[in-house]
Scaffold this motif. Structure first.
Motif, mmCIF file in Angstrom:
data_model
loop_
_atom_site.group_PDB
_atom_site.id
_atom_site.type_symbol
_atom_site.label_atom_id
_atom_site.label_comp_id
_atom_site.label_asym_id
_atom_site.label_seq_id
_atom_site.Cartn_x
_atom_site.Cartn_y
_atom_site.Cartn_z
ATOM 1 N N PHE A 110 86.802 32.538 56.874
ATOM 2 C CA PHE A 110 86.012 31.329 57.089
ATOM 3 C C PHE A 110 84.845 31.563 58.041
ATOM 4 C CE2 PHE A 110 90.115 28.805 56.231
ATOM 5 C CZ PHE A 110 89.856 28.783 54.871
ATOM 6 N N GLY A 111 84.704 32.806 58.529
ATOM 7 C CA GLY A 111 83.561 33.139 59.368
ATOM 8 C C GLY A 111 83.817 33.122 60.861
ATOM 9 N N GLU A 112 85.072 32.968 61.292
ATOM 10 C CA GLU A 112 85.366 32.992 62.726
ATOM 11 C C GLU A 112 85.204 34.411 63.262
ATOM 12 O OE1 GLU A 112 88.691 29.383 62.799
ATOM 13 O OE2 GLU A 112 89.265 31.433 63.309
ATOM 14 N N ARG A 113 84.669 34.518 64.458
ATOM 15 C CA ARG A 113 84.475 35.819 65.093
ATOM 16 C C ARG A 113 84.912 35.756 66.554
ATOM 17 N NH1 ARG A 113 84.420 36.669 60.605
ATOM 18 N NH2 ARG A 113 82.881 37.730 59.283
ATOM 19 N N PRO A 114 86.220 35.895 66.801
ATOM 20 C CA PRO A 114 86.697 35.918 68.188
ATOM 21 C C PRO A 114 86.119 37.109 68.945
ATOM 22 C CG PRO A 114 88.507 35.609 66.645
ATOM 23 C CD PRO A 114 87.304 36.006 65.839
ATOM 24 N N THR A 115 86.112 37.025 70.272
ATOM 25 C CA THR A 115 85.595 38.122 71.092
ATOM 26 C C THR A 115 86.505 39.342 70.936
ATOM 27 O OG1 THR A 115 86.878 37.492 73.040
ATOM 28 C CG2 THR A 115 84.698 36.462 72.763
ATOM 29 N N PRO A 116 86.003 40.550 71.225
ATOM 30 C CA PRO A 116 86.851 41.749 71.135
ATOM 31 C C PRO A 116 88.136 41.649 71.962
ATOM 32 C CG PRO A 116 84.547 42.374 71.350
ATOM 33 C CD PRO A 116 84.599 40.895 71.539
ATOM 34 N N LEU A 117 88.044 41.045 73.157
ATOM 35 C CA LEU A 117 89.228 40.900 73.997
ATOM 36 C C LEU A 117 90.243 39.973 73.343
ATOM 37 C CD1 LEU A 117 90.073 42.083 76.700
ATOM 38 C CD2 LEU A 117 89.232 40.011 77.819
ATOM 39 N N ALA A 118 89.756 38.870 72.786
ATOM 40 C CA ALA A 118 90.657 37.941 72.096
ATOM 41 C C ALA A 118 91.266 38.589 70.853
ATOM 42 C CB ALA A 118 89.909 36.668 71.714
ATOM 43 N N LEU A 119 90.471 39.373 70.118
ATOM 44 C CA LEU A 119 91.004 40.077 68.953
ATOM 45 C C LEU A 119 92.097 41.063 69.353
ATOM 46 C CD1 LEU A 119 87.839 40.807 66.770
ATOM 47 C CD2 LEU A 119 89.829 39.428 66.130
ATOM 48 N N THR A 120 91.920 41.716 70.497
ATOM 49 C CA THR A 120 92.958 42.622 71.000
ATOM 50 C C THR A 120 94.244 41.862 71.255
ATOM 51 O OG1 THR A 120 91.279 44.015 72.039
ATOM 52 C CG2 THR A 120 93.549 44.267 72.810
ATOM 53 N N ALA A 286 101.357 39.211 77.599
ATOM 54 C CA ALA A 286 100.119 39.979 77.721
ATOM 55 C C ALA A 286 99.087 39.539 76.692
ATOM 56 C CB ALA A 286 100.423 41.474 77.549
ATOM 57 N N CYS A 287 99.548 39.247 75.483
ATOM 58 C CA CYS A 287 98.600 38.830 74.442
ATOM 59 C C CYS A 287 97.988 37.478 74.780
ATOM 60 C CB CYS A 287 99.291 38.795 73.080
ATOM 61 S SG CYS A 287 99.876 37.199 72.536
ATOM 62 N N VAL A 288 98.774 36.562 75.338
ATOM 63 C CA VAL A 288 98.236 35.271 75.752
ATOM 64 C C VAL A 288 97.180 35.459 76.823
ATOM 65 C CG1 VAL A 288 98.799 33.100 76.914
ATOM 66 C CG2 VAL A 288 100.319 33.980 75.131
ATOM 67 N N THR A 289 97.438 36.379 77.756
ATOM 68 C CA THR A 289 96.465 36.638 78.827
ATOM 69 C C THR A 289 95.166 37.183 78.261
ATOM 70 O OG1 THR A 289 98.268 37.116 80.374
ATOM 71 C CG2 THR A 289 96.068 37.932 80.963
ATOM 72 N N LEU A 290 95.263 38.119 77.335
ATOM 73 C CA LEU A 290 94.048 38.696 76.742
ATOM 74 C C LEU A 290 93.258 37.647 75.958
ATOM 75 C CD1 LEU A 290 95.391 42.149 75.477
ATOM 76 C CD2 LEU A 290 93.737 41.751 77.311
ATOM 77 N N ILE A 291 93.954 36.812 75.211
ATOM 78 C CA ILE A 291 93.275 35.770 74.439
ATOM 79 C C ILE A 291 92.604 34.775 75.387
ATOM 80 C CG2 ILE A 291 93.645 33.790 72.923
ATOM 81 C CD1 ILE A 291 95.750 35.469 71.461
ATOM 82 N N ALA A 292 93.306 34.440 76.470
ATOM 83 C CA ALA A 292 92.711 33.509 77.443
ATOM 84 C C ALA A 292 91.478 34.104 78.087
ATOM 85 C CB ALA A 292 93.752 33.157 78.505
ATOM 86 N N LEU A 293 91.537 35.380 78.474
ATOM 87 C CA LEU A 293 90.377 36.034 79.075
ATOM 88 C C LEU A 293 89.245 36.157 78.083
ATOM 89 C CD1 LEU A 293 92.151 38.857 81.122
ATOM 90 C CD2 LEU A 293 91.045 36.792 82.025
#
Length: 297
Positions: A110-120, A286-293
């Protein structure tokens, strides 16, 4: 950041709902439990509808919401059947992995592009869910000694059936997430109401098909009512979260709901919390923290 908080709160609602529904489904027919859950959920959503001011629903939003509701009920049927045959730590997390994976793919398409940190963080969430799904001992996972008679409310021990039902449930839950996301934010809570209507319609059709309308026992009714209330709040919170963030992020965070189910199963039923499950829970944090950052960057 608001989307992250709402998605995590939604995960708590869904996790509690699945735990209560899973217990109920071990002592009563799945269709009866699902029908009662759908009724309670519809009543709560209808009560909340007047508090969400909007110019009125449009047909596209209602259609997406109704489709989401159908996915939710079909997923619930599959998941509760999975709970009936295997430990909570089998069917629940597998459904979450499938729903998260399909939702991420849909978001990217659908064209969403999360940040690299959020994708991690998103990528890290999948092994986290797998980690909490590892089942070391089948029926013994629920605190029973090997060879002992299964206690009331225990699973049948058919782990393969639990796996299949869990994956089917995940595909259906992905439809729930995607449908609510595509419904948009211009119709208040009407898409959620349409989803509740879809859930109730599917449950009624199933009940008519098998002629299963008898009320289940008092304890199962109470558990089903709790599941319906918690699930409705989870759906409302997820719908609001999608209006403030990417589907690829909100669906993944909401799909961490098995962690809540696992903690409840450990606390209430004494299911074993192995080192791999603990590692999965830590990885989930850890994944929640990365997505939040990533969302804040």
């Amino acid at each position: 950041m608001l989307a992250i908080v709402l998605a995590l709160a939604s995960a708590i609602g869904y996790g509690g709902s699945d735990f209560a529904a899973g217990l109920a489904s071990r002592s009563a027919p799945v269709i009866q439990i699902t029908l009662l859950i759908s009724v309670v959920s519809a009543v709560i959503v209808a009560a909340a509808l007047p508090f969400a001011a909007s110019p009125g629903p449009n047909m596209a939003a209602l259609a997406w919401g109704f489709a989401a509701g159908l996915g939710g009920t079909l997923g619930a049927f599959a998941l509760y059947l999975g709970f009936r045959h295997a430990a909570f730590s089998v069917a629940g997390p597998l459904s979450a992995v499938a729903s998260a994976g399909f939702s991420v793919l849909a978001g990217l398409l659908f064209g969403e592009r999360p940040t690299p940190l959020a994708l991690t963080g998103i990528v890290l969430a999948l092994p986290a869910i797998v980690g909490v799904s590892v089942s070391a001992g089948g029926a013994a996972d629920e605190g029973d000694e090997a060879g002992a008679e299964p206690r009331e409310g225990a699973a049948t021990g058919r782990q393969a059936a639990g796996v299949v039902y869990g994956l089917v449930a995940g595909a259906c839950f992905a439809l729930l997430f995607i449908g609510l996301d595509r419904a948009g934010s211009d119709s208040g809570l009407w898409p959620v109401a349409a989803a509740a209507a879809g859930e109730l319609a599917a449950a009624l059709v199933a009940a008519v098909a098998v002629r299963s309308f008898a009320l289940c026992g008092g304890r199962a009714r109470l558990l089903a009512a709790v599941a319906g209330a918690a699930g409705s709040f989870g759906t409302i919170l997820f719908f609001i979260a999608t209006q403030h963030g990417f589907l690829a992020i909100t669906a993944v965070l909401t799909s961490l709901y098995p962690a809540v189910t696992i903690v409840l199963a450990r606390t209430v039923l004494g299911e074993r919390l192995t080192a791999l499950r603990l590692g999965g829970l830590v990885t989930a944090g850890a994944c929640v923290t990365l997505i939040a950052l990533g969302g804040a960057s």
